[in-house]
Design a protein around this motif. Structure first.
Motif, PDB file in Angstrom:
ATOM      1  N   LEU A  39      16.447  -0.580 -13.347  1.00  0.00           N
ATOM      2  CA  LEU A  39      15.442  -1.918 -13.322  1.00  0.00           C
ATOM      3  C   LEU A  39      13.493  -2.049 -13.578  1.00  0.00           C
ATOM      4  O   LEU A  39      13.144  -2.867 -13.734  1.00  0.00           O
ATOM      5  N   LEU A  40      13.053  -0.607 -12.849  1.00  0.00           N
ATOM      6  CA  LEU A  40      11.953  -1.588 -12.766  1.00  0.00           C
ATOM      7  C   LEU A  40      11.378  -1.186 -13.940  1.00  0.00           C
ATOM      8  O   LEU A  40      10.321  -1.842 -13.937  1.00  0.00           O
ATOM      9  N   PRO A  41      10.704  -0.781 -15.030  1.00  0.00           N
ATOM     10  CA  PRO A  41      10.145  -0.655 -16.243  1.00  0.00           C
ATOM     11  C   PRO A  41      10.386  -2.125 -16.756  1.00  0.00           C
ATOM     12  O   PRO A  41       9.595  -3.065 -17.461  1.00  0.00           O
ATOM     13  N   ARG A  42      11.694  -2.948 -16.244  1.00  0.00           N
ATOM     14  CA  ARG A  42      11.745  -4.995 -16.778  1.00  0.00           C
ATOM     15  C   ARG A  42      10.798  -5.989 -15.922  1.00  0.00           C
ATOM     16  O   ARG A  42      10.715  -6.613 -15.055  1.00  0.00           O
ATOM     17  N   ILE A  43      10.548  -4.878 -14.440  1.00  0.00           N
ATOM     18  CA  ILE A  43       9.483  -5.583 -13.782  1.00  0.00           C
ATOM     19  C   ILE A  43       8.126  -5.300 -13.998  1.00  0.00           C
ATOM     20  O   ILE A  43       7.169  -4.472 -13.590  1.00  0.00           O
ATOM     21  N   PRO A  44       7.327  -6.506 -14.035  1.00  0.00           N
ATOM     22  CA  PRO A  44       5.201  -5.953 -14.408  1.00  0.00           C
ATOM     23  C   PRO A  44       4.835  -5.526 -13.484  1.00  0.00           C
ATOM     24  O   PRO A  44       4.493  -4.585 -13.883  1.00  0.00           O
ATOM     25  N   ALA A  45       5.033  -5.720 -11.972  1.00  0.00           N
ATOM     26  CA  ALA A  45       4.285  -5.739 -10.508  1.00  0.00           C
ATOM     27  C   ALA A  45       3.874  -4.363 -11.143  1.00  0.00           C
ATOM     28  O   ALA A  45       3.447  -3.469 -10.323  1.00  0.00           O
TER      29      ALA A  45
END
Length: 396
Positions: A39-45
């Protein structure tokens, strides 16, 4: 559903597997950890800095360290430890008030075990007991009421504290005392509420939070609806979570999925325990016995409006603050102690100047080192060991 049902079952070989084993399954933990990483690559921050996820409850903090959850996660996710430990946020002045009650010769002061070691400005209740005060540990307020029945010539005071989790048992005990006409039982009320506390944290200018893992035990009483302002007004995702390691991992995954999908909602990971509308019987007892204080002082957080409760006038006869004179003095924490910064998530326990040196579980300077739910106690017990030993505590 990654997490299994809350049951007890018998395997083919005849062995019994307790339901708790399903919530500590290493394979399921690895699956959840992989989901979190995906999921992390999909979260800009998350591409710019570590995501700051606050677990509100101290029970979650201990699960995170006991099971090595932080070590299973990438550096892009960082837990911020919140103020969800009621013993930890008790200011020194209230402890001193309690000591003043304990020193009265006619009083038997009763309280839970971890509250006995919280330091006041001069000493703790445990030290007062060693010096001759009649301080007794109880497991519930009903134990204190039973002492009042056994000692009608003494004044039994129950040092009541805790969030909404423990309010119902205290309220029902007061109602029982009233029904039986027990006149030598009173409550020194230090019960506090979680919602104004979270709001105060979100309003703090030095806090930057991306989401919340919500308190499951409080949610069991008040339900999920009261947390709606976090998602609705502050635009922060939250998942109410249980306390086993897979509960925490799944709740984190739910929060990160919301961030990845640009959603802000209140989700209920702990649905096996937490109802949307809360526990009606518990809430009815709370509302019958207690009313909100205009303000209440928190250790390290200062005064927070409508964050504590007191007995309603109809139950004034059971209010220790009305029956006895207590000092009611506000006392500052020791300058070296940084409990306030830790409670607000501004620093980690190991960044405190006295952590592990002047402040240890054996000689606590601050309340966060006392309680079994305190962040400093969790760090001291689980996070001070060498990283090579962490595998013994992890699910990985």
């Amino acid at each position: 559903h990654i997490i299994g049902r809350h049951t007890r079952r018998v395997e083919r070989d005849g062995s019994v597997v307790k339901y708790v084993d399903e919530f500590r399954d290493p394979a399921k933990a690895r699956t959840l950890a992989a989901e979190i990483r995906s999921l992390l690559p999909r979260i800009p921050a998350a591409r710019q800095r570590p995501l700051q996820i606050m677990e509100v409850c101290g029970g979650h903090t201990h699960s995170i360290f006991r099971y090595g959850i932080q070590q299973m996660l990438p550096e892009a996710v960082e837990f911020v430890h919140g103020p969800g430990c009621p013993v930890c946020v008790l200011p020194m002045g209230r402890v001193d008030d309690c000591l003043a009650l304990a020193e009265r010769p006619e009083v038997i002061l009763t309280t839970f075990g971890d509250a006995m070691r919280v330091p006041g400005s001069k000493r703790s209740l445990l030290e007062a007991k060693a010096e001759g005060a009649d301080v007794r540990m109880v497991y519930s307020p009903l134990d204190a009421l039973d002492l009042a029945r056994q000692h009608p010539q003494r004044e039994v005071v129950f040092f009541g504290l805790g969030f909404e989790t423990t309010m119902p048992s205290t309220a029902l005990t007061v109602l029982q005392a009233q029904a039986e006409g027990i006149v030598n039982f009173t409550l020194f009320c230090n019960h506090i509420t979680i919602i104004p506390t979270i709001k105060a944290i979100l309003d703090s200018p030095d806090m930057m939070l991306d989401g919340f893992i919500g308190p499951g035990h409080v949610g069991m009483v008040i339900g999920t609806r009261p947390f709606g302002f976090i998602a609705g007004h502050y635009r922060k995702p939250i998942a109410i979570a249980g306390f086993e390691p897979l509960d925490v991992l799944q709740a984190l995954s739910m929060v990160l999925r919301q961030l990845a999908e640009s959603r802000c909602e209140v989700e209920n990971q702990y649905a096996r325990i937490v109802p949307e509308a809360g526990n009606p019987a518990a809430l009815a007892a709370i509302h019958e016995v207690f009313e909100l204080r205009e303000f209440f002082e928190w250790r390290g957080l200062g005064s927070i409006d409508h964050s504590g409760v007191r007995l309603r006038p109809a139950f004034a006869a059971f209010d220790a603050e009305r029956r006895f004179q207590v000092p009611g003095v506000s006392i500052a924490d020791p300058k070296a102690c940084q409990c306030g910064e830790v409670l607000k998530g501004v620093i980690k326990p190991r960044q405190c100047k006295v952590f592990g040196s002047a402040c240890t579980p054996q000689q606590p300077l601050g309340s966060l080192m006392v309680s079994s739910e305190g962040a400093c106690a969790a760090y001291y017990r689980y996070a001070r060991i060498d990283t090579s030993g962490l595998q013994r505590n992890t699910l990985a």
